[in-house]
Structures are given as structure tokens and as C-alpha cells.
Design a protein around this motif. Sequence first.
Motif, PDB file in Angstrom:
ATOM      1  N   LEU A  13       0.835  -1.196   0.000  1.00  0.00           N
ATOM      2  CA  LEU A  13       0.000   0.000   0.000  1.00  0.00           C
ATOM      3  C   LEU A  13       0.871   1.248   0.000  1.00  0.00           C
ATOM      4  CD1 LEU A  13      -2.671  -0.958   2.706  1.00  0.00           C
ATOM      5  CD2 LEU A  13      -2.562  -1.644   0.306  1.00  0.00           C
ATOM      6  N   SER A  14       0.475   2.243  -0.760  1.00  0.00           N
ATOM      7  CA  SER A  14       1.154   3.529  -0.669  1.00  0.00           C
ATOM      8  C   SER A  14       0.896   4.125   0.714  1.00  0.00           C
ATOM      9  CB  SER A  14       0.646   4.485  -1.743  1.00  0.00           C
ATOM     10  OG  SER A  14      -0.679   4.911  -1.444  1.00  0.00           O
ATOM     11  N   PRO A  15       1.770   5.009   1.199  1.00  0.00           N
ATOM     12  CA  PRO A  15       1.546   5.603   2.526  1.00  0.00           C
ATOM     13  C   PRO A  15       0.181   6.268   2.662  1.00  0.00           C
ATOM     14  CG  PRO A  15       3.783   6.036   1.810  1.00  0.00           C
ATOM     15  CD  PRO A  15       3.076   5.411   0.639  1.00  0.00           C
ATOM     16  N   GLU A  16      -0.266   6.985   1.618  1.00  0.00           N
ATOM     17  CA  GLU A  16      -1.549   7.674   1.707  1.00  0.00           C
ATOM     18  C   GLU A  16      -2.700   6.678   1.806  1.00  0.00           C
ATOM     19  OE1 GLU A  16      -4.148  11.155  -0.537  1.00  0.00           O
ATOM     20  OE2 GLU A  16      -2.814   9.878  -1.732  1.00  0.00           O
ATOM     21  N   VAL A  17      -2.652   5.626   0.998  1.00  0.00           N
ATOM     22  CA  VAL A  17      -3.718   4.629   1.027  1.00  0.00           C
ATOM     23  C   VAL A  17      -3.709   3.874   2.353  1.00  0.00           C
ATOM     24  CG1 VAL A  17      -4.521   2.472  -0.010  1.00  0.00           C
ATOM     25  CG2 VAL A  17      -3.843   4.388  -1.472  1.00  0.00           C
ATOM     26  N   ALA A  18      -2.518   3.507   2.823  1.00  0.00           N
ATOM     27  CA  ALA A  18      -2.421   2.793   4.097  1.00  0.00           C
ATOM     28  C   ALA A  18      -2.978   3.631   5.241  1.00  0.00           C
ATOM     29  CB  ALA A  18      -0.967   2.423   4.376  1.00  0.00           C
ATOM     30  N   GLU A  19      -2.638   4.909   5.251  1.00  0.00           N
ATOM     31  CA  GLU A  19      -3.128   5.800   6.311  1.00  0.00           C
ATOM     32  C   GLU A  19      -4.647   5.945   6.243  1.00  0.00           C
ATOM     33  OE1 GLU A  19      -2.525  10.416   7.918  1.00  0.00           O
ATOM     34  OE2 GLU A  19      -1.379   9.685   6.177  1.00  0.00           O
ATOM     35  N   ALA A  20      -5.182   6.080   5.017  1.00  0.00           N
ATOM     36  CA  ALA A  20      -6.630   6.238   4.869  1.00  0.00           C
ATOM     37  C   ALA A  20      -7.367   4.993   5.345  1.00  0.00           C
ATOM     38  CB  ALA A  20      -6.968   6.535   3.412  1.00  0.00           C
ATOM     39  N   LEU A  21      -6.898   3.827   4.937  1.00  0.00           N
ATOM     40  CA  LEU A  21      -7.565   2.587   5.343  1.00  0.00           C
ATOM     41  C   LEU A  21      -7.473   2.371   6.848  1.00  0.00           C
ATOM     42  CD1 LEU A  21      -6.458   0.217   2.439  1.00  0.00           C
ATOM     43  CD2 LEU A  21      -8.749   1.149   2.838  1.00  0.00           C
ATOM     44  N   ALA A  22      -6.322   2.676   7.416  1.00  0.00           N
ATOM     45  CA  ALA A  22      -6.160   2.506   8.859  1.00  0.00           C
ATOM     46  C   ALA A  22      -7.090   3.430   9.642  1.00  0.00           C
ATOM     47  CB  ALA A  22      -4.706   2.758   9.255  1.00  0.00           C
ATOM     48  N   GLY A  23      -7.359   4.601   9.058  1.00  0.00           N
ATOM     49  CA  GLY A  23      -8.216   5.564   9.729  1.00  0.00           C
ATOM     50  C   GLY A  23      -9.687   5.442   9.369  1.00  0.00           C
ATOM     51  N   GLY A  24     -10.044   4.438   8.570  1.00  0.00           N
ATOM     52  CA  GLY A  24     -11.438   4.256   8.188  1.00  0.00           C
ATOM     53  C   GLY A  24     -11.932   5.276   7.184  1.00  0.00           C
ATOM     54  N   ARG A  25     -11.001   5.932   6.462  1.00  0.00           N
ATOM     55  CA  ARG A  25     -11.394   6.924   5.466  1.00  0.00           C
ATOM     56  C   ARG A  25     -11.697   6.244   4.128  1.00  0.00           C
ATOM     57  NH1 ARG A  25      -6.416  10.275   4.958  1.00  0.00           N
ATOM     58  NH2 ARG A  25      -7.631  11.361   3.356  1.00  0.00           N
ATOM     59  N   PRO A  26     -12.534   6.857   3.306  1.00  0.00           N
ATOM     60  CA  PRO A  26     -12.932   6.222   2.041  1.00  0.00           C
ATOM     61  C   PRO A  26     -11.787   6.171   1.038  1.00  0.00           C
ATOM     62  CG  PRO A  26     -13.841   8.436   2.194  1.00  0.00           C
ATOM     63  CD  PRO A  26     -13.248   8.139   3.540  1.00  0.00           C
ATOM     64  N   VAL A  27     -11.686   5.038   0.352  1.00  0.00           N
ATOM     65  CA  VAL A  27     -10.666   4.813  -0.672  1.00  0.00           C
ATOM     66  C   VAL A  27     -11.349   4.208  -1.893  1.00  0.00           C
ATOM     67  CG1 VAL A  27      -8.522   3.608  -1.274  1.00  0.00           C
ATOM     68  CG2 VAL A  27      -8.872   4.451   1.064  1.00  0.00           C
ATOM     69  N   VAL A  28     -10.912   4.617  -3.086  1.00  0.00           N
ATOM     70  CA  VAL A  28     -11.442   4.066  -4.341  1.00  0.00           C
ATOM     71  C   VAL A  28     -10.305   3.468  -5.147  1.00  0.00           C
ATOM     72  CG1 VAL A  28     -12.512   4.625  -6.562  1.00  0.00           C
ATOM     73  CG2 VAL A  28     -13.415   5.627  -4.447  1.00  0.00           C
ATOM     74  N   ALA A  29     -10.463   2.206  -5.535  1.00  0.00           N
ATOM     75  CA  ALA A  29      -9.479   1.538  -6.383  1.00  0.00           C
ATOM     76  C   ALA A  29      -9.668   1.951  -7.842  1.00  0.00           C
ATOM     77  CB  ALA A  29      -9.606   0.025  -6.244  1.00  0.00           C
ATOM     78  N   LEU A  30      -8.549   2.046  -8.560  1.00  0.00           N
ATOM     79  CA  LEU A  30      -8.564   2.378  -9.985  1.00  0.00           C
ATOM     80  C   LEU A  30      -7.695   1.381 -10.731  1.00  0.00           C
ATOM     81  CD1 LEU A  30      -7.988   6.226  -9.594  1.00  0.00           C
ATOM     82  CD2 LEU A  30     -10.175   5.114 -10.144  1.00  0.00           C
ATOM     83  N   GLU A  31      -8.160   0.916 -11.864  1.00  0.00           N
ATOM     84  CA  GLU A  31      -7.369  -0.017 -12.659  1.00  0.00           C
ATOM     85  C   GLU A  31      -6.273   0.735 -13.413  1.00  0.00           C
ATOM     86  OE1 GLU A  31      -8.567  -1.116 -16.571  1.00  0.00           O
ATOM     87  OE2 GLU A  31     -10.635  -0.491 -16.178  1.00  0.00           O
TER      88      GLU A  31
END
Length: 311
Positions: A13-31
Motif C-alpha cells: 500500500l502507498s503511505p496515503e492509502v495505508a493511512e486512509a484505510l487505517a483511519g477508516g477513510r474512504p478509498v477508491v481503487a482504480l485499474e
Amino acid sequence: MPAAPDLPARPVLSPEVAEALAGGRPVVALESTLLAHGLPRPENRRAADDVEAAVRAGGAVPATIAVLDGVPHVGLTADEVDRVCADPELAKLGVRDLPVAVALGRSGATTVSSTALLAAAAGIDVFATGGLGGVHRESVDTFDESADLTALSRTSLVVVCAGVKSILDVPATLERLESLSVTVVGYRTTSFPGFYVADSGSALDWSVADAAEAARVFAARRELAPGAVVVANPLPPDQQLDPGLHDRVIAGALAAAGEAGVRGKDVTPFVLDHLHRASEGATLAVNVRLVLRNAELAGQIAAELAGLSHR
């Protein structure tokens, strides 16, 4: 015998994505196949930034997914996006190809099926794309059906798309999705979109009025059974490709693919390139427009889903 390579058990995970997921923030995957194989250079690089910006405008963190040197990455740096967009030799990786790329240290762009798999493994619930793969025309003779369909039947996430690619057999694809128990809802419509055009001519049983309803449908699906919820988001009629032009260039592109002997996973990039040239760039503009709309809606759904989780 040489030692076996260290293989990543989970995506990096990138740092931004890891931080967002750990904090319960919304994340959207892109192909990343859209960038590597779906859009011409250099338009693909500009589109990459625009799509991530659209996810942020919807209220979520973007996570573009690719495999680089055998490592699945969820969330890419600017340099990594540059690499995906610039490398003409980048492989196209479906689920079946992932273990080969990982084991042999290869790089590749992820399709809908592999992006869904890696997104779910990372804990991401929402995925935005342009159009799904599906059942190809003449599949009764070729047995050509996208792995996207079976992947969505066993992967729990929301997929926001503009229907399936126009080169496919839309009614057969919808029948297959029904057989696989994949939930399909229209976004403010009961007409299944036709990718470049707003209406494919096929009807849907269900629709949602807004992002909050889409989030609730997925929350219910997740409690009941594994599998995806497809949110079909049509272009407004005034933003679609002219339907007459659409029919002409699709017919010409499919005929050209047949004459060239193009088969399997090579059909889509061949046809997209032909469409871009035959329509003098009109299909490219529509493709980018629909992906941006899907990305923003996916961000909104992800934000609503995060809100449900916090209640």
C-alpha cells in the motif's frame, strides 16, 4: 537449487492509502489497464491525474493499482504512474496472470478482474472503471467471455462503470451476470448504459437514486453473500457519442479486428485504437469523460459507505 524469491503475501500500500484505510477513510481503487492499454499516449498520463482528482472531488482517496517488478502496488507514486503510462511493453494482467507476474518479477497493468481482487485483498470496498468486460459477440463459437464476470461473482466490492464495452454482447453479458448472482443497479436509470452511449437498449430491474442508496445496497449485499454490486452510471445524453457515429465506428472496428485475426484479450486494445482513429478522437473524449464521472461517483459512494461503517 536457488532459494525461492520472497513473494508478497498482500499488496504493498502507498503511505496515503495505508493511512486512509487505517483511519477508516474512504478509498477508491482504480485499474491501470485503462492507462497502459486503453488510452493513447500522452493523453493517458493526463487522464491518470484527472481520474485521481475526480475521486478526491467525490470525497475519497484514489488507489491506482498495478504490478511493478513482481510486486502488487495499491496506490502509485507519480513516478510509478509515469512508468505505467510510458512503457509500451507493460503486460495486461488478469487474475490468471497475477501469480506468473509475481513469481517471475514481471510488471503489468491490472484489468477489472485483477484490480478487484487486489483491491479486496487490501480492504478497499469501491472500484471505479470505464466499462466491464463481458460476453463477446459470437461467443457461442469462440467461448470468449471476460474473466471480469466470474471475478465479480466472488469479490465483495462496489464497481462503478458505464456498462460494458460497446464491442460486447450486452444482453448476453447481463444474462451471465444474473446467472452469477452479481447485483446490478442503474444509477438514476433503469436502462443499462452502453459505454459510449447512454442506453444500450437493455433494461435493468433496479436503480438507485444517489450515492447513499448505492452504499446501502452494497452494505446489505456484503451481509448476505459474497459478490459485487455493479453500479451502472450512464453518460447524460448530451455527453454521449452520437449514436449513429457509434454504430458505424463499432461495426468498422469489429470488422477490422476480424480481418486482422485479432482474438482474445488483444481485441479490446485493437478495437479502442481503431475507434479513436475512425472517430477522429471523439471516442477518446467520451471515454475520458465517462471515466471521470464514474471516479467521482465512486468517491461519493465510498464516502457514504465509510459513514455507514462509523454509525
